[in-house]
Design an enzyme around this catalytic site. Structure first.
Site, PDB file in Angstrom:
ATOM      1  N   HIS A 117       0.854  -1.187   0.000  1.00 33.32           N
ATOM      2  CA  HIS A 117       0.000   0.000   0.000  1.00 33.32           C
ATOM      3  C   HIS A 117       0.891   1.238   0.000  1.00 33.32           C
ATOM      4  CE1 HIS A 117      -2.368  -3.300   1.636  1.00 33.32           C
ATOM      5  NE2 HIS A 117      -3.461  -2.652   1.259  1.00 33.32           N
TER       6      HIS A 117
ATOM      7  N   HIS B 118      -4.232   3.292  -3.570  1.00 31.66           N
ATOM      8  CA  HIS B 118      -4.358   2.685  -2.239  1.00 31.66           C
ATOM      9  C   HIS B 118      -3.502   1.434  -2.050  1.00 31.66           C
ATOM     10  CE1 HIS B 118      -6.115   1.326   1.523  1.00 31.66           C
ATOM     11  NE2 HIS B 118      -6.264   0.138   0.972  1.00 31.66           N
TER      12      HIS B 118
ATOM     13  N   GLU C   9     -17.641  -4.342  24.566  1.00 31.61           N
ATOM     14  CA  GLU C   9     -16.768  -5.514  24.662  1.00 31.61           C
ATOM     15  C   GLU C   9     -15.541  -5.397  23.766  1.00 31.61           C
ATOM     16  OE1 GLU C   9     -20.989  -6.877  25.562  1.00 31.61           O
ATOM     17  OE2 GLU C   9     -20.011  -5.684  23.991  1.00 31.61           O
TER      18      GLU C   9
ATOM     19  N   HIS D 232     -28.046 -15.701  25.048  1.00 24.79           N
ATOM     20  CA  HIS D 232     -27.070 -15.599  26.125  1.00 24.79           C
ATOM     21  C   HIS D 232     -26.363 -16.921  26.429  1.00 24.79           C
ATOM     22  CE1 HIS D 232     -28.879 -11.738  26.599  1.00 24.79           C
ATOM     23  NE2 HIS D 232     -28.265 -11.466  27.737  1.00 24.79           N
TER      24      HIS D 232
END
Length: 679
Positions: free
Chosen positions: A31, A268, A412, A475
């Protein structure tokens, strides 16, 4: 300024760009676009602003630089080379090659001067928040008036892609909440992604408003080609102490100054090609015929070794004076930066008088460790009371009063990246993050990077099976244990009772490299008399052991982890009463067991005994590694349901009767068990 204008930095910028072009061209892939555009910023950072010593990349009070836009790795490698790190021209020539010190994206522990592994976008930015938190914690603990031995900044180079990733919002929100004013993010705002202009997917969001709403200072530096302007801006925001992190927006042009590709997606992810590489180097005043050449004038401005040596020497003098003035603090410093003592849990006793959940035993261990390891730090994703992961000896980290309990909120992914940053910084003993096991999927990219980097972190996951009950399928983890066990480099430890939980924590503390996942049941479990032995303690440390039953070659071996160990013990007693020779093997950690020598593994799982049955309240995937083709697994290969835990265990076959029936089938015996309501 344009590339034809002259400044004292012109030759340095040209040298950086020339080496970037050569590095990517020689590799044949990579890149180049962002790396070229950011060359002036790199000169400002490495050559002027960053407080670092290339001869001592591990200097504790160095500034940290994180290239969150890891695809621009050629930029960092070239700058490390020119700044005086042990990164040679041969290293640049081996860019993106097998075994090189210059891999395709920056990797911690591979290249001197690389602070963290980046590549998955957003990870570097979020990890940098952890680095800044560690700096703040250690400064609060060890600094004294006149002796600021911990005082450094964390710089991040981030791209549009980094800010698109959801984890970036979690990170910037936490950084603003915590007042991390030594954190500086340089935003390479070039408006281009692989798919085209950012307006396709990122066009209406106001980044200035976004960061300011999260408690940041936002500035724009329009003169992205002027090294001195960039350096002045970086120095100024580095020294700001107003409780707000900083975003510096740099409106760069991707691929500049390569005329054929600048400002387009073509810049890129590909080399320029021979023709455009030669044309661009000529425009920079470099000889297109010379590859990996460094001009005689200018690049020496980037050599940070003399400046870094002076700065480090001054710090070492202050550190020595501080050590004489505060010997107890120096002892604590050495302890925080050294290995955890093997006897750190000496004298700790588990509760043995009544059933207790592993998560609560873990809480008791953490209470002890919070006192015995004064820099241990961590928290949970808004579930501290459920995962039992508060350090009783510490307060909650705030901008005004940094302490060791981190309130991550429902974040999280950001939590896990921050914990990685704590570990990378150094001086923080066994940082940890916690949530329910099923929500571990939200943090998996950062967990994976903890394994890639070999970081000594602890992932504490509770509510480990369908036994949690009425919260239901969303869960209840099913595939999670199998998924984690498939990840190289991480130990997955699922203890069966209070004793095994304590032994598991001792194994955690003994591991110096690599993460450990502690997978803990919520429900109350009896304390196993069979596990209250030195042999069991050693067995947990080795990942698997004979918990009970036949010492010679049995008729059948029953294997389990966690709460299902109790189930197989009960089934083994019933089988033994009927005349079957049974061995029960507890397997709290497959990875540790696999690491043992063949003699030990064969002693636990005799090769001659091919009749083996594993039991686990989760996916069966992986267990045939231990039970073989002739064995079987009693498992839960479907999502859970909503009801009381004991009802669900019966419904999904986690019963003594079902285990005994499965054993009878393997042994070729008629199933005479009256399963009754247990079915």
């Amino acid at each position: 300024m344009t590339i034809t204008e002259r400044s004292p930095w012109t030759a340095s910028v040209a040298a950086v760009r020339g080496l970037i072009i050569d590095t990517v061209e020689h590799a044949g892939n990579g890149h180049v676009g962002a790396a070229l555009a950011l060359a002036p910023l790199g000169c400002a950072i490495y050559g002027d602003v960053l407080r670092h010593d290339p001869a001592r990349p591990d200097w504790p009070d160095r500034d940290r630089l994180v290239l969150s836009a890891g695809h621009a790795s050629a930029w960092q490698y070239v700058l490390l080379h020119l700044a005086g790190y042990d990164v040679t021209l041969d290293d640049l020539r081996s860019f993106r090659r097998l075994g090189s010190r210059t891999p395709g994206h920056p990797e911690y522990g591979v290249t001197p001067g690389v602070e963290t592994t980046t590549g998955p976008l957003g990870q570097g930015l979020a990890t940098a928040v952890g680095l800044a938190v560690a700096e703040r914690l250690l400064a609060a603990r060890f600094n004294r008036p006149g002796f600021e031995i911990v005082d450094h900044a964390t710089f991040v180079v981030a791209s549009d892609g980094d800010l698109m990733e959801g984890v970036s919002q979690e990170a910037i929100s936490l950084a603003g909440q915590w007042g991390l004013d030594k954190l500086v993010v340089c935003y390479d705002s070039n408006g281009i992604t692989i798919d085209g202009p950012t307006s396709l997917s990122f066009g209406v969001e106001d980044q200035v408003a976004r960061f300011r709403a999260s408690g940041w200072v936002v500035e724009q530096v329009a003169a992205v080609e002027d090294v001195e302007v960039l350096a002045d801006a970086l120095r100024r925001v580095r020294n700001r102490r107003d409780g707000r992190p900083t975003l510096l927006i740099l409106p760069t042009e991707i691929g500049y100054p390569a005329e054929a590709v600048r400002g387009t997606t073509k810049a890129h992810g590909s080399p320029l090609g021979a023709v455009e590489a030669a044309r661009t180097k000529a425009a920079l005043g470099l000889d297109p015929a010379v590859t990996f050449g460094v001009p005689d004038v200018g690049p020496q401005m980037l050599d940070a070794r003399p400046r870094g040596s002076r700065e480090r020497s001054l710090w070492e003098k202050t550190f020595a004076e501080w050590s004489r003035e505060f010997p107890e603090l120096r002892t604590a410093w050495d302890a925080a930066h050294g290995p955890i003592p093997r006897d750190v849990l000496a004298g700790f006793a588990v509760p043995t008088h009544e059933p207790v959940s592993p998560r609560n035993v873990s809480r008791l261990v953490l209470d002890e460790l919070g006192n015995r390891l004064p820099t241990m730090t961590g928290g949970a994703a808004d579930l501290v009371d459920s995962t039992k992961t508060a350090l009783a000896a510490a307060g909650v980290f705030t901008a005004a009063a940094p302490d060791r309990n981190l309130a991550f909120g429902v974040r999280e992914h950001g939590m896990a990246a921050v914990v990685n940053g704590l570990a990378l910084h150094g001086g923080i003993s066994k940082p940890f993050g916690s949530t329910f096991l099923t929500f571990g999927d939200y943090m998996r990219p950062a967990v994976r990077l903890s394994a890639v980097m070999g970081l000594p972190v602890v992932w504490i996951w509770t509510h480990d099976s369908i036994a949690i009950g009425a919260d239901g399928r969303t869960h209840q983890p099913i595939e999670h244990l199998a998924s984690l066990r498939a990840m190289p480099g991480i130990w997955v430890m699922r203890p069966a009772d209070a004793h095994e939980t304590t032994y598991a924590w001792r194994a955690v503390l003994a591991r110096t490299e690599g993460p450990v996942a502690l997978v803990l049941a919520r429900q109350l479990l009896p304390v196993l008399a069979e596990a209250a032995t030195d042999a069991a303690a050693e067995g947990v440390a080795r990942g698997g052991y004979v918990l009970a039953g036949e010492t010679g070659d049995p008729d059948i071996v029953l294997l389990a982890s966690g709460s299902e160990v109790h189930l197989v013990l009960a089934a083994a007693r019933e089988l033994a009463d009927a005349g079957t020779a049974v061995r029960v093997v507890s397997m709290p950690c497959w990875e540790l067991f696999e690491a043992q020598d063949a003699a030990y593994r064969d002693a636990v799982l005799p090769p001659a005994v091919r009749t083996r049955l594993a039991v686990e309240a989760g996916s069966s995937m992986g267990w045939h590694r231990w039970v073989g083709l002739d064995g079987d697994v009693v498992s839960v290969d479907d999502f859970g349901a909503s009801d009381h835990g004991d009802v669900l265990l019966r419904h999904f076959g986690m019963t003594v009767a079902n285990v005994v029936a499965a054993a009878h089938r393997l042994l070729g015996l008629a199933d005479t068990t009256n399963r009754g309501e247990e079915a």
